[in-house]
Scaffold this active site. Structure first.
Site, PDB file in Angstrom:
ATOM      1  N   GLU A   1       0.824  -1.228   0.000  1.00  0.00           N
ATOM      2  CA  GLU A   1       0.000   0.000   0.000  1.00  0.00           C
ATOM      3  C   GLU A   1       0.850   1.266   0.000  1.00  0.00           C
ATOM      4  O   GLU A   1       2.078   1.210   0.196  1.00  0.00           O
ATOM      5  CB  GLU A   1      -0.955   0.011   1.193  1.00  0.00           C
ATOM      6  CG  GLU A   1      -0.247   0.030   2.539  1.00  0.00           C
ATOM      7  CD  GLU A   1      -1.046   0.768   3.604  1.00  0.00           C
ATOM      8  OE1 GLU A   1      -1.442   1.923   3.366  1.00  0.00           O
ATOM      9  OE2 GLU A   1      -1.225   0.191   4.692  1.00  0.00           O
TER      10      GLU A   1
ATOM     11  N   LYS B   1      -5.174  10.664   1.137  1.00  0.00           N
ATOM     12  CA  LYS B   1      -5.472   9.261   1.406  1.00  0.00           C
ATOM     13  C   LYS B   1      -6.545   8.806   0.441  1.00  0.00           C
ATOM     14  O   LYS B   1      -7.544   9.499   0.255  1.00  0.00           O
ATOM     15  CB  LYS B   1      -6.071   9.153   2.818  1.00  0.00           C
ATOM     16  CG  LYS B   1      -5.172   8.585   3.868  1.00  0.00           C
ATOM     17  CD  LYS B   1      -5.823   8.718   5.231  1.00  0.00           C
ATOM     18  CE  LYS B   1      -6.747   7.561   5.565  1.00  0.00           C
ATOM     19  NZ  LYS B   1      -7.378   7.741   6.901  1.00  0.00           N
TER      20      LYS B   1
ATOM     21  N   VAL C   1      -5.525   0.549   2.977  1.00  0.00           N
ATOM     22  CA  VAL C   1      -5.724  -0.905   2.824  1.00  0.00           C
ATOM     23  C   VAL C   1      -6.931  -1.156   1.913  1.00  0.00           C
ATOM     24  O   VAL C   1      -6.858  -1.959   0.977  1.00  0.00           O
ATOM     25  CB  VAL C   1      -5.893  -1.578   4.201  1.00  0.00           C
ATOM     26  CG1 VAL C   1      -6.373  -3.009   4.050  1.00  0.00           C
ATOM     27  CG2 VAL C   1      -4.578  -1.534   4.970  1.00  0.00           C
TER      28      VAL C   1
ATOM     29  N   ASP D   1     -17.516   5.645  13.482  1.00  0.00           N
ATOM     30  CA  ASP D   1     -16.273   5.618  12.714  1.00  0.00           C
ATOM     31  C   ASP D   1     -15.744   4.184  12.628  1.00  0.00           C
ATOM     32  O   ASP D   1     -15.136   3.668  13.569  1.00  0.00           O
ATOM     33  CB  ASP D   1     -15.229   6.545  13.352  1.00  0.00           C
ATOM     34  CG  ASP D   1     -14.013   6.737  12.453  1.00  0.00           C
ATOM     35  OD1 ASP D   1     -13.901   6.007  11.441  1.00  0.00           O
ATOM     36  OD2 ASP D   1     -13.186   7.606  12.750  1.00  0.00           O
TER      37      ASP D   1
ATOM     38  N   SER E   1     -13.600   1.810   9.877  1.00  0.00           N
ATOM     39  CA  SER E   1     -12.783   1.933   8.671  1.00  0.00           C
ATOM     40  C   SER E   1     -13.382   1.156   7.502  1.00  0.00           C
ATOM     41  O   SER E   1     -13.872   0.035   7.664  1.00  0.00           O
ATOM     42  CB  SER E   1     -11.381   1.391   8.943  1.00  0.00           C
ATOM     43  OG  SER E   1     -10.635   1.367   7.746  1.00  0.00           O
ATOM     44  N   ALA E   2     -13.281   1.765   6.325  1.00  0.00           N
ATOM     45  CA  ALA E   2     -13.701   1.091   5.088  1.00  0.00           C
ATOM     46  C   ALA E   2     -12.842  -0.148   4.823  1.00  0.00           C
ATOM     47  O   ALA E   2     -13.228  -1.002   4.013  1.00  0.00           O
ATOM     48  CB  ALA E   2     -13.604   2.061   3.911  1.00  0.00           C
TER      49      ALA E   2
ATOM     50  N   LYS F   1      -3.798  -1.451  15.782  1.00  0.00           N
ATOM     51  CA  LYS F   1      -3.356  -0.691  16.957  1.00  0.00           C
ATOM     52  C   LYS F   1      -4.510  -0.521  17.920  1.00  0.00           C
ATOM     53  O   LYS F   1      -5.657  -0.419  17.496  1.00  0.00           O
ATOM     54  CB  LYS F   1      -2.925   0.715  16.518  1.00  0.00           C
ATOM     55  CG  LYS F   1      -1.618   0.770  15.817  1.00  0.00           C
ATOM     56  CD  LYS F   1      -1.086   2.206  15.875  1.00  0.00           C
ATOM     57  CE  LYS F   1       0.229   2.296  15.155  1.00  0.00           C
ATOM     58  NZ  LYS F   1       0.059   2.409  13.705  1.00  0.00           N
TER      59      LYS F   1
HETATM   60  N1  PSU Z   1      -3.133   1.838  10.894  1.00  0.00           N
HETATM   61  C1  PSU Z   1      -1.808   1.780  11.093  1.00  0.00           C
HETATM   62  N2  PSU Z   1      -0.991   2.256  10.117  1.00  0.00           N
HETATM   63  C2  PSU Z   1      -1.479   2.782   8.949  1.00  0.00           C
HETATM   64  C3  PSU Z   1      -2.886   2.822   8.759  1.00  0.00           C
HETATM   65  C4  PSU Z   1      -3.682   2.347   9.756  1.00  0.00           C
HETATM   66  O1  PSU Z   1      -1.360   1.312  12.126  1.00  0.00           O
HETATM   67  O2  PSU Z   1      -0.705   3.221   8.101  1.00  0.00           O
HETATM   68  C5  PSU Z   1      -3.431   3.380   7.478  1.00  0.00           C
HETATM   69  C6  PSU Z   1      -3.697   2.238   6.482  1.00  0.00           C
HETATM   70  O3  PSU Z   1      -3.475   2.713   5.176  1.00  0.00           O
HETATM   71  C7  PSU Z   1      -5.182   1.974   6.692  1.00  0.00           C
HETATM   72  C8  PSU Z   1      -5.701   3.373   6.945  1.00  0.00           C
HETATM   73  O4  PSU Z   1      -5.823   1.376   5.588  1.00  0.00           O
HETATM   74  O5  PSU Z   1      -4.701   3.995   7.724  1.00  0.00           O
HETATM   75  C9  PSU Z   1      -7.036   3.350   7.651  1.00  0.00           C
HETATM   76  O6  PSU Z   1      -7.563   4.639   7.675  1.00  0.00           O
HETATM   77  P1  PSU Z   1      -9.061   4.858   8.204  1.00  0.00           P
HETATM   78  O7  PSU Z   1      -9.016   4.562   9.664  1.00  0.00           O
HETATM   79  O8  PSU Z   1      -9.340   6.289   7.912  1.00  0.00           O
HETATM   80  O9  PSU Z   1      -9.948   3.928   7.424  1.00  0.00           O
HETATM   81 MN    MN Z   2     -12.761   6.482   9.679  1.00  0.00          MN
END
Ligand code: PSU
Ligand code: MN
Length: 312
Positions: A25, A86, A106, A138, A140-141, A159
């Site tokens: 990625e 992003k 991701v 919230d 994640s997608a 995390k």
């Molecule tokens: N968590 C991590 N490191 C990262 C990401 C998440 O520990 O780099 C990045 C990845 O690209 C993941 C994205 O797909 O953040 C998720 O963002 P969101 O929570 O906005 O969906």
């Molecule tokens: Mn989000």
């Protein structure tokens, strides 16, 4: 051939020849590490994949094209431009239409990997259900993408900025297997044990390839989450990292940061607060994931005679 999809010559040849390919990625390049550590880490990922006999396919949106396999210059461009947006699934059409660059998450990387027919993808950590999601919604997608898109994702877990328990519930509901590579415990990115269990443990890349083959051959479309704990010598102290995450979350609440900005905000704050210790840990776990992903891709290529995924 899909419109707007640009597959590098090296990746195309590997896919045509049934050789192992590993997707990588690019949000981790633009937003995961500071410059120039991000560029060095991305190059090291590619080197490790090759060392294991796989072709690396770093994925990003480059000038409005869904690029699979980047040049050195393009990796440098993404790494040195922290403003690259992003790019999750929902962002791809707008970036294409405006001819922009995008750093794929991701979810975005999985969507593009599947268009190219790449079935194995290595990253650091996935997104998930955020703490307090019962109010913020919230989620994640990345989790929806794992449910719908037939790509296996090798990560070091999530995390604990996220609610790990709710993330596992969501994955169960959406039918995503959560596997442990040489672990019974779900890892938590900087640490090897989140306190939760994986669905199934496997100790060889070939056993994992057998699961992927079984899932996709039967038409049970969708992703598989493979979790690989951070190498023990790089793991951080659980209590110290929890205190830092709690502080970063409190600051995010005070600042009012929301939406797609929250994950990069938290990652950057954790890096600052740990004074660089988390950066070394982060690199070590990503590189370890790339190695495991390359071995799984190789096993899958031997088993199925192709590294292209079924039923795309
Ligand atoms: N968590 C991590 N490191 C990262 C990401 C998440 O520990 O780099 C990045 C990845 O690209 C993941 C994205 O797909 O953040 C998720 O963002 P969101 O929570 O906005 O969906
Ligand atoms: Mn989000």
């Amino acid at each position: 051939m899909r419109p707007h999809l640009r597959i590098s010559e090296e990746v195309r040849q590997a896919l045509d020849a049934g050789k192992p390919v590993v997707a990588l990625e690019s949000t981790i390049i633009s937003h995961g590490f500071p410059y120039p550590a991000n560029v060095e880490s991305a190059r090291e990922c590619e080197r490790i994949a090759r060392e294991e006999g796989a072709v690396p396919a770093t994925i990003a949106v480059i000038g409005g094209q869904l690029a699979v396999g980047l040049s050195d210059d393009e990796i440098e461009r993404l790494g040195s431009n922290r403003d690259t947006p992003k790019a999750s699934r929902r962002d791809l059409p707008m970036l294409i239409a405006s001819g922009s660059d995008g750093a794929t998450t991701v979810a975005g990387t999985m969507a593009v990997a599947a268009m190219a027919g790449i079935g194995v993808f290595a990253t650091g950590g996935i997104g998930g259900v955020h703490r307090g999601a019962e109010r913020s919604m919230d989620i994640s997608a990345d989790l929806e993408e794992l449910a719908r898109t037939s790509v296996a994702v090798v990560s070091a877990g999530a995390k604990s900025v996220l609610d790990i328990g709710l993330t596992l519930e969501y994955l169960e509901t959406r039918g995503v297997p959560v596997l442990g590579y040489r672990t019974d415990a779900l890892p938590a990115f900087y640490t090897r044990d989140s306190g939760f269990d994986v669905d199934a443990r496997f100790d060889t890349p070939d056993e994992i390839a057998a699961v992927l083959q079984a899932k996709w051959a039967t038409g049970l479309h969708g992703g598989v989450l493979i979790t690989n704990p951070i190498p023990a010598e790089h793991a951080l102290d659980a209590d110290e990292i929890e205190a830092i995450i709690t502080q970063a979350l409190a600051e995010a609440r005070e600042t009012g940061v929301r939406g797609k900005a929250i994950t990069p905000y938290l990652l950057a704050r954790i890096h600052e607060l740990t004074g660089g210790a988390s950066e070394a840990a982060n690199k070590a776990l990503v590189w370890s994931n790339v190695r495991v992903a390359a071995q799984i891709a190789a096993a899958l290529a031997v088993r199925s005679g192709t590294s292209r995924i079924a039923g795309r």
